[in-house]
Design an enzyme around this catalytic site. Structure first.
Site, short mmCIF file in Angstrom:
data_model
loop_
_atom_site.label_atom_id
_atom_site.label_comp_id
_atom_site.label_asym_id
_atom_site.label_seq_id
_atom_site.Cartn_x
_atom_site.Cartn_y
_atom_site.Cartn_z
N GLY A 101 -11.60 -36.12 -8.16
CA GLY A 101 -10.18 -35.75 -8.19
C GLY A 101 -9.68 -35.29 -6.83
N GLY A 102 -8.49 -34.69 -6.83
CA GLY A 102 -7.78 -34.32 -5.60
C GLY A 102 -8.60 -33.50 -4.61
N ASN B 240 -1.60 -29.42 1.59
CA ASN B 240 -1.25 -28.28 0.74
C ASN B 240 -0.65 -27.11 1.50
OD1 ASN B 240 -3.61 -27.47 1.94
ND2 ASN B 240 -4.53 -26.66 0.09
N LYS C 204 0.57 -32.95 -3.69
CA LYS C 204 -0.23 -32.90 -2.45
C LYS C 204 -0.25 -34.24 -1.70
CE LYS C 204 -3.45 -29.20 -3.76
NZ LYS C 204 -4.87 -28.81 -3.77
N PHE D 114 -1.31 -17.86 -7.97
CA PHE D 114 -2.03 -16.87 -7.17
C PHE D 114 -1.24 -16.50 -5.92
CE2 PHE D 114 -4.67 -16.45 -3.34
CZ PHE D 114 -5.37 -15.30 -3.62
N THR E 188 1.18 -27.57 -4.30
CA THR E 188 0.16 -27.73 -5.33
C THR E 188 0.47 -28.97 -6.16
OG1 THR E 188 -1.08 -26.59 -7.06
CG2 THR E 188 1.29 -26.19 -7.02
N GLY F 18 -17.24 -34.97 -9.38
CA GLY F 18 -15.82 -35.23 -9.59
C GLY F 18 -15.22 -36.01 -8.42
N GLY G 17 -15.44 -20.08 -6.46
CA GLY G 17 -14.39 -20.49 -5.53
C GLY G 17 -13.40 -19.42 -5.13
#
Length: 247
Positions: A129-130, A85, A64, A15, A60, A127, A229
């Site tokens: 995760g990161g 990031n 990170k 992106f 990314t 979740g 998001g």
């Protein structure tokens, strides 16, 4: 010409590269944004050394966390979250200094804050995760108590099967930090008692492809407020630019 870029592996479609190069073109900014696809974080010093015009980087997966030892300083949020990031590259004479930031937390809090009401005091984070650490930090900075939900037993989390109707009434903000429901697997959603949701619930999905995930659709059907998001992604890009240019 100033340079900015993204480090990660693999990068594929990014992106950021499209967003920033379009911005530079539209605003007549003499700069370019490059994807630095590096199979090993140990190549970062070489990238910095061979690009003296470099002013900033986005980071990314999978770097990170791994990037932190290569930085000269890290913002308090990024240190607390344990992930960076955005890197600001500063040239001081012969020295180059790298400072790490976390734009996830800033982008997320700016995006969700206008949706919060005085009955939103507790949040479920789906979740571990990161991105979930940044979401946790952001929610707590906005004054909400948080509880992680995971498929696996671990300290400080509950399992999906423990999310009862009473839990979603008490923890009426629910943030999806998992990839469940992302294109092309759009017929999936996190296992929750959706029928217990009502207009007091706020469902925020970090995903933005598709525009409306099944998680959001099921929430909207129960009159919950829902959001994807995409705005967070755009805000993160704005935050990167502010950091790099000392705004």
């Amino acid at each position: 010409m100033d340079k900015y870029g993204l480090i990660g592996y693999p990068l594929g479609h990014s992106f950021s590269v499209g967003f920033f190069n379009e911005k530079f073109s539209n605003e007549n900014i003499d700069a370019e944004y490059i994807n630095f696809e590096i199979p090993n974080i140990e190549q970062l010093p070489e990238i910095v050394a061979s690009n003296p015009q470099l002013r900033g980087l986005n980071v990314t997966i999978p770097y990170k966390q791994k990037v932190i030892p290569y930085l000269d300083s890290v913002s308090p949020e990024a240190r607390a979250i344990g992930a960076v990031n955005v890197i600001k590259v500063m040239h001081r004479g012969k020295n180059t200094l790298l400072k790490g930031y976390n734009s996830d937390v800033i982008g997320f809090t700016r995006s969700i804050e206008p949706l919060l009401s005085n009955y939103h005091h507790k949040a479920l984070i789906l979740g571990t995760g990161g991105s979930s650490k940044a979401i946790d930090y952001g929610l707590r900075s906005l004054g909400l108590d948080t509880l992680f939900v995971s498929r696996y037993e671990r300290p400080g989390t509950i399992l999906y099967e423990q999310v009862t109707p009473d839990v979603v009434h008490e923890y009426n903000v629910i943030v999806n930090c998992t990839p469940v429901g992302m294109f092309p697997k759009t017929a999936e959603c996190p296992p929750l008692p959706y029928e217990a949701l009502d207009s007091h619930n706020l469902l925020y999905d970090l995903l933005y492809n598709p525009d409306e995930t099944l998680f959001m659709f099921k929430g909207r059907k129960q009159k919950a407020t829902v959001k994807n998001g995409l705005e967070m992604l755009l805000l993160q890009a704005f935050v990167s630019w502010e950091i790099w240019n000392g705004k």
